[in-house]
Design an enzyme around this catalytic site. Structure first.
Site, PDB file in Angstrom:
ATOM      1  N   CYS A 114     -26.647 -87.411 -14.947  1.00  0.00           N
ATOM      2  CA  CYS A 114     -27.531 -86.906 -13.878  1.00  0.00           C
ATOM      3  C   CYS A 114     -28.560 -87.968 -13.502  1.00  0.00           C
ATOM      4  CB  CYS A 114     -28.240 -85.635 -14.339  1.00  0.00           C
ATOM      5  SG  CYS A 114     -29.468 -85.040 -13.149  1.00  0.00           S
ATOM      6  N   CYS A 136     -23.265 -84.272 -18.991  1.00  0.00           N
ATOM      7  CA  CYS A 136     -23.931 -84.042 -17.702  1.00  0.00           C
ATOM      8  C   CYS A 136     -25.347 -84.597 -17.716  1.00  0.00           C
ATOM      9  CB  CYS A 136     -23.935 -82.559 -17.357  1.00  0.00           C
ATOM     10  SG  CYS A 136     -24.608 -81.513 -18.652  1.00  0.00           S
ATOM     11  N   PHE A 157     -29.088-117.065 -40.434  1.00  0.00           N
ATOM     12  CA  PHE A 157     -27.676-116.914 -40.821  1.00  0.00           C
ATOM     13  C   PHE A 157     -26.923-116.200 -39.701  1.00  0.00           C
ATOM     14  CE2 PHE A 157     -29.039-116.549 -45.561  1.00  0.00           C
ATOM     15  CZ  PHE A 157     -29.200-117.932 -45.621  1.00  0.00           C
ATOM     16  N   CYS A 204     -22.783 -84.297 -12.196  1.00  0.00           N
ATOM     17  CA  CYS A 204     -22.559 -83.501 -13.407  1.00  0.00           C
ATOM     18  C   CYS A 204     -21.246 -82.741 -13.282  1.00  0.00           C
ATOM     19  CB  CYS A 204     -23.720 -82.545 -13.632  1.00  0.00           C
ATOM     20  SG  CYS A 204     -24.039 -81.471 -12.214  1.00  0.00           S
ATOM     21  N   CYS A 247     -19.165 -74.325 -21.494  1.00  0.00           N
ATOM     22  CA  CYS A 247     -19.987 -75.459 -21.932  1.00  0.00           C
ATOM     23  C   CYS A 247     -19.940 -75.617 -23.447  1.00  0.00           C
ATOM     24  CB  CYS A 247     -21.423 -75.262 -21.470  1.00  0.00           C
ATOM     25  SG  CYS A 247     -22.535 -76.559 -22.057  1.00  0.00           S
ATOM     26  N   CYS A 298     -26.216 -83.911  -6.130  1.00  0.00           N
ATOM     27  CA  CYS A 298     -25.318 -85.056  -5.996  1.00  0.00           C
ATOM     28  C   CYS A 298     -23.931 -84.735  -6.543  1.00  0.00           C
ATOM     29  CB  CYS A 298     -25.896 -86.267  -6.717  1.00  0.00           C
ATOM     30  SG  CYS A 298     -25.914 -86.076  -8.503  1.00  0.00           S
ATOM     31  N   CYS A 315     -26.716-117.445 -35.941  1.00  0.00           N
ATOM     32  CA  CYS A 315     -26.260-118.056 -34.692  1.00  0.00           C
ATOM     33  C   CYS A 315     -24.738-118.044 -34.623  1.00  0.00           C
ATOM     34  CB  CYS A 315     -26.792-119.488 -34.606  1.00  0.00           C
ATOM     35  SG  CYS A 315     -26.302-120.292 -33.078  1.00  0.00           S
TER      36      CYS A 315
HETATM   37  S1  SF4 Z   1     -20.840 -81.914 -19.543  1.00  0.00           S
HETATM   38 FE1  SF4 Z   1     -22.626 -80.557 -19.673  1.00  0.00          FE
HETATM   39  S2  SF4 Z   1     -21.798 -78.606 -18.925  1.00  0.00           S
HETATM   40 FE2  SF4 Z   1     -20.010 -79.861 -19.425  1.00  0.00          FE
HETATM   41  S3  SF4 Z   1     -19.549 -79.268 -21.495  1.00  0.00           S
HETATM   42 FE3  SF4 Z   1     -20.848 -81.075 -21.591  1.00  0.00          FE
HETATM   43  S4  SF4 Z   1     -22.898 -80.206 -21.830  1.00  0.00           S
HETATM   44 FE4  SF4 Z   1     -21.630 -78.558 -21.107  1.00  0.00          FE
HETATM   45  S1  SF4 Z   2     -27.894 -81.395 -11.938  1.00  0.00           S
HETATM   46 FE1  SF4 Z   2     -28.235 -83.589 -11.708  1.00  0.00          FE
HETATM   47  S2  SF4 Z   2     -26.160 -84.438 -11.655  1.00  0.00           S
HETATM   48 FE2  SF4 Z   2     -25.951 -82.275 -11.265  1.00  0.00          FE
HETATM   49  S3  SF4 Z   2     -25.993 -82.092  -9.036  1.00  0.00           S
HETATM   50 FE3  SF4 Z   2     -28.081 -81.770  -9.739  1.00  0.00          FE
HETATM   51  S4  SF4 Z   2     -29.007 -83.789  -9.627  1.00  0.00           S
HETATM   52 FE4  SF4 Z   2     -26.810 -84.116  -9.520  1.00  0.00          FE
END
Ligand code: SF4
Ligand code: SF4
Ligand SMILES: Cc1cc2nc3c(=O)[nH]c(=O)nc-3n(C[C@H](O)[C@H](O)[C@H](O)COP(=O)(O)OP(=O)(O)OC[C@H]3O[C@@H](n4cnc5c(N)ncnc54)[C@H](O)[C@@H]3O)c2cc1C
Ligand SMILES: Cc1cc2nc3c(=O)[nH]c(=O)nc-3n(C[C@H](O)[C@H](O)[C@H](O)COP(=O)(O)O)c2cc1C
Ligand code: SF4
Lengths: 435, 451
Positions: free
Chosen positions: A391, A387, A136, A352, A381, A349, A138
């Site tokens: 990441c 984040c 039922f 985050c 936070c 990097c 597709c």
């Molecule tokens: S992205 Fe990570 S650091 Fe920022 S509010 Fe959300 S949980 Fe906290």
């Molecule tokens: S916590 Fe993860 S996203 Fe943030 S700088 Fe380090 S490696 Fe990059």
């Protein structure tokens, strides 16, 4: 070693992995190869009545890809089997006879007339198959002819056809649901009312996978035109999991056996479907992407994990996560978590930081004392997990529960009691605690 | 007297079969095809405040150009590169990425395998150069005129940026062709198929730039005249002088300046016409030494040895370059310095060397010597700036450690004269650094001219 053999509606298979009704199960040749590779069962490619349908002779598939062209989502405009009913039935009979320990379910789709269903059920029963699955779902082509999703989208039809099948056959009946509805519980309840032995879900999702910007037409493009197709593969798993959980925890359908389908690619995906109440799982896209050999990883991974967890058999964990699926309003608002970055694992990097800075709560530094450093600012936070999601290094950011002191963001002391929205003072319809 | 004096020294051309020349001097890093570029582009994390960009002397927005490749927009990608570095095509080929952007890439830290930024940059820039699309246009003409001395990376970069801002530019160069060391210096296998000239052509397509080849400052033109006739002057003259060995026998035949040998090699229409010794010794520790050694080896020299007076770590050539030489069959010997060159009939046949050691930071010979037979000895111990052409005509430009002194805007001690590239003090002697100097100076000149 854990026992991964499966007993679904009394249909036995050496493992819980069935190939879903689709091209991998369209012919004896493919199915025998699948069984030789070790697949537990198959749902034969959907059979219809009368002259076979015809497929387009141009492209049927479109896809979206992740990095390195990893296939994430597949879209198709294929119809049900385009081979004659006789050929299919003959092959089904032979395969079941040669492979008695494997599950062999036959998928069916005929017009919404009782006689059509009576006729096809009689013929299918003669094959010795283990059960039928009512397609039922597709969403393209067949639905334009009043079948497939056109039935699945109307609970009354689902119930009616299911009842016909239960009335006219002794075979177990699995009703395959379409996700192209707003509330999957309505379809499942209808199947249940009609007497279904089980439901399977999801079938493919209405989709236009991409637009060819030169031809200015949807992909896949057949002579300058395209049509919506059905979407499947890893990208649909989250949608399928949610729908499976809805049915598993709905009081009206709770306990109704479920065969989980949608994006199963590794053993983990399968275990997740099962944790949410699926007694077996079905796989299509992963097999179509990598071939039948993946069954080895699916089997080994599942049994290995079960050994580690101390689960002896599938029933030990099937449905275990269902009680932990709840409504938002019952989530504990006193649970406080903060992101934490493992500085040794961090490769700097900055993803985050920019995610939180630009789009969320400005809770991650980019510099500390003049050096590039990414650290969570607990005062800001909110514990949202963004984040963690962005990441690139697995396990580098974790969410840590706060159990002591007070939340530096709100300055409120950690409350160890459970409290949810239904009693929250900001909720206008909060249930007032007795004074 | 040796009996077979006639065969020593052994210097010959045509040591190889024809097809070996083209094989040996083909692209050292073949370009990525589209599939490879997509796979590699997908590896980039699109870092915030990307460390690779910080490490790039011209600050190319690397995550952006890689994202544009991944999004199937190689033309946009090339534009992102050229906006910061108009010689992004050559830099993609010659930059020591292992000590610049790719060293800084977070995936180097993560798994020791940086994103192949150089090759991706080449993919994008090649695409645009092949397509021949025009991506830069000139601002409204200002009527101002700027003279640029030297058509190397510094001068060309400066000229392009000035033209873009609407100024007219005349570039004077002593040589026959534009490009500077891109044309006359860079190893042949780094810049195949006449790329240097194609790039110059691309760069000039913006309009407003005239190149006057065969004009040497100090001969046909003078700084005083340029200052008089133009609104500003940019000097990008590179390094015209060669450091001397200061060893006995330096004047013998077969003792060759590596830079001019490489220039001949780069200009040769037929590499089999270039003579090379059977036993070659190269003295030096930089990129020039490596290039001379590898290229003579590829021309068919049987034995090529680099002698460097200090250790591996002190070599100016990166570890990667050293490995490149070694995988091409070059022997690198450290802690050895030349004492004298031994000749027969005015031709070099051997080199006497001495082992060295470093005591409390200062280098000295140990007294122990060794003699290596050599049919050719290359001097590659650095170049120096020749200031003479600047002087004489007017006030002198201030120098610093023998090169032109500039401020952070690349302005010299003369208010209307800017300078950049190898000829300025404190530079890095890299193509990409020269491009940045030219760009910075052009912006500064533009600020002054439009004030
Ligand atoms: S992205 Fe990570 S650091 Fe920022 S509010 Fe959300 S949980 Fe906290
Ligand atoms: S916590 Fe993860 S996203 Fe943030 S700088 Fe380090 S490696 Fe990059
Ligand atoms: C053998 C060798 C290999 C190298 N390999 C690399 C490499 O792989 N990667 C890298 O990044 N760098 C490399 N370099 C360094 C790089 O080539 C230089 O840093 C760069 O070319 C400097 O640019 P420039 O514009 O300052 O000078 P140049 O490129 O030297 O250009 C100077 C120009 O000025 C002209 N000129 C000089 N004097 C006068 C005058 N009096 N009047 C008019 N015109 C004049 C010259 O003809 C020349 O065209 C190498 C250098 C050498 C010698
Ligand atoms: C090419 C193709 C054809 C399909 N044909 C059928 C079919 O005939 N009958 C049916 O019930 N489902 C059909 N499906 C849906 C699959 O059985 C399955 O429900 C869906 O692909 C989701 O699982 P997956 O994510 O593992 O692919 C088809 C899917 C594909 C890709
Ligand atoms: S550092 Fe590496 S991963 Fe990050 S943006 Fe630069 S090339 Fe991409």
């Amino acid at each position: 070693m854990a026992d991964i053999s499966c007993n679904f509606l009394g249909i036995k298979s050496p493992n819980p992995y069935w190939l879903a009704s689709a091209p991998p199960t369209d012919k004896e040749y493919n199915v025998v190869r699948a069984f030789e590779a070790g697949w537990g069962g198959v749902v034969w490619k959907t059979l219809g009545e009368g002259d076979p349908v015809v497929n387009v002779n141009g492209p049927r598939y479109g896809a979206i890809h992740g990095p390195d062209r990893r296939l994430l989502g597949l879209n198709n405009i294929e119809l049900i089997t385009d081979r004659s009913l006789e050929t299919n039935l003959e092959e089904i009979t032979r395969v079941k006879k040669n492979w008695p320990d494997r599950a062999l379910i036959v998928s069916l789709m005929v017009p919404c007339e009782e006689q059509s269903w009576i006729d096809i059920l009689k013929r299918v029963e003669e094959t010795g198959c283990d059960g039928v699955e009512l397609n039922f779902g597709c969403p393209h082509g067949m639905s334009e002819r009043g079948m497939g999703a056109a039935v699945g989208q109307v609970p009354e039809y689902v119930e009616m056809v299911t009842r016909w099948c239960k009335t006219h056959s002794d075979l177990p009946v699995i009703v395959k649901l379409t996700p192209n509805i707003s509330d999957i519980r309505q379809s499942a309840r209808a199947a249940h009312r009609g007497g279904a032995d089980a439901v399977s879900l999801i079938n493919t999702i209405n989709s236009i996978v991409s637009v060819d910007l030169d031809a200015m037409a949807p992909n896949p493009t057949v002579d300058g035109k395209g049509t919506h197709g059905g979407y499947c593969g890893p990208a649909v798993k989250p949608i399928a999991l949610s729908m499976v959980s809805e049915i598993a925890r709905d009081p009206e359908t709770h306990g109704l056996p479920i065969s989980g389908i949608g994006g199963v690619t590794t053993w983990k995906d399968a275990a997740e479907f099962m944790a949410l109440g699926s007694g077996s799982v079905q796989v299509c896209t992963a097999a179509m992407t990598y071939g039948f050999k993946i069954i080895e990883e699916l089997n080994a991974g599942l049994s290995n994990w079960m050994d580690e967890q101390g689960y002896d058999k599938l029933d030990d964990f099937v449905g275990r996560a269902v009680p932990n699926v709840t409504d938002w309003q019952y989530l504990n608002l006193n649970y406080i978590a903060k992101a934490k970055i493992d500085q040794d694992a961090c490769i700097k990097c900055g993803r985050c930081h920019i995610a939180c800075e630009d789009t969320s709560h400005q809770a991650i530094t980019s510099m500390v004392d003049g050096v590039r450093k990414f650290e969570v600012i607990d005062d800001e936070c909110v514990g949202c997990n963004l984040c963690v999601s962005v990441c690139p290094v697995e396990g580098c950011i974790t969410m840590e529960q706060m159990t002591e002191g007070s939340d530096p963001r709100t300055n409120k002391p950690i409350d160890h009691d459970y409290a949810n929205w239904t009693t929250h003072p900001n909720n206008p319809s909060a249930v007032k605690a007795a004074e | 007297m040796s009996t077979n004096a006639g065969s020593r020294p052994d210097i010959q051309s045509s040591r190889l079969e024809d097809e070996d020349y083209s094989k040996n001097f083909s692209d050292i890093h073949p370009p990525l095809n589209k599939h490879e570029a997509f796979v590699e582009a997908d590896r980039c994390y699109f870092c915030y405040d990307a460390p690779c960009t910080v490490a790039c002397p011209t600050s190319i927005d690397i995550p952006m150009f890689i994202r544009q490749i991944a999004a199937d927009n190689p033309k946009g990608s090339a534009k992102t590169i050229f906006e910061q570095n108009i010689l992004g095509g050559m830099c993609a080929r010659v930059c020591p990425t292992e000590t610049l952007c790719e060293q800084a890439c977070v995936r180097e830290e993560a798994e020791g395998k940086p994103v192949k930024i150089g090759l991706l940059q080449r993919f994008a820039t090649d695409h645009l150069l092949e397509d021949g699309d025009k991506v830069f246009t000139r601002a409204a003409l200002t009527g101002k005129r700027v003279a640029v001395v030297g058509a190397g990376p510094a001068g060309l970069s400066c000229a392009h940026r000035l033209a873009m801002h609407g100024h007219d530019v005349v570039v004077y160069d002593a040589r026959e062709k534009a490009g500077g060391l891109n044309e006359y210096g860079i190893a042949a296998y780094k810049s195949v198929n006449d790329f240097a000239q194609k790039e110059v052509e691309f760069l000039l397509s913006i309009g407003g730039i005239t190149i006057e080849n065969g004009n040497r400052l100090g001969e046909t033109i003078s700084l005083a005249d340029l200052r008089q006739n133009f609104d500003a002057v940019f000097l990008g003259m590179g390094l015209a002088g060669i450091n001397a060995l200061r060893a006995e026998g330096e004047d013998l035949d077969g003792v060759v300046d590596a830079v001019s040998y490489i220039a001949d090699l780069r200009q040769a229409k037929d590499l089999s016409k270039i003579s090379v010794g059977r036993k070659v010794v190269v003295i030096g520790g930089g990129m020039t030494a490596i290039d001379a050694a590898v290229q003579t080896k590829l021309l068919g020299a049987e034995e090529v040895t680099i002698l460097y007076r200090r250790g591996k770590e002190q070599m100016n050539a990166s570890e990667y370059e050293q490995e490149l030489a070694q995988t091409n069959g070059v022997t690198i010997r450290h802690w050895i310095k030349p004492n004298k060159l031994i000749g027969e009939n005015g031709k070099v046949v051997a080199i006497e060397c001495e082992y060295t050691e470093s005591k409390n930071g200062s280098l000295s010979g140990t007294g122990e010597t060794l003699t290596l037979n050599a049919d050719m000895v290359f001097k590659a111990i650095g170049q120096n700036f020749v200031a003479a052409p600047l002087n004489g005509s007017a006030e002198a430009i201030e120098l610093d450690s023998g090169r032109i002194k500039v401020d952070e805007n690349r302005r010299t001690s003369l208010g209307d004269v800017w300078a950049g590239g190898d000829c300025i003090a404190g530079g890095e002697d890299l193509t990409v650094a020269a491009v940045e100097d030219g760009k910075v100076a052009a912006e500064a000149i533009n600020d002054v001219l439009s004030a």
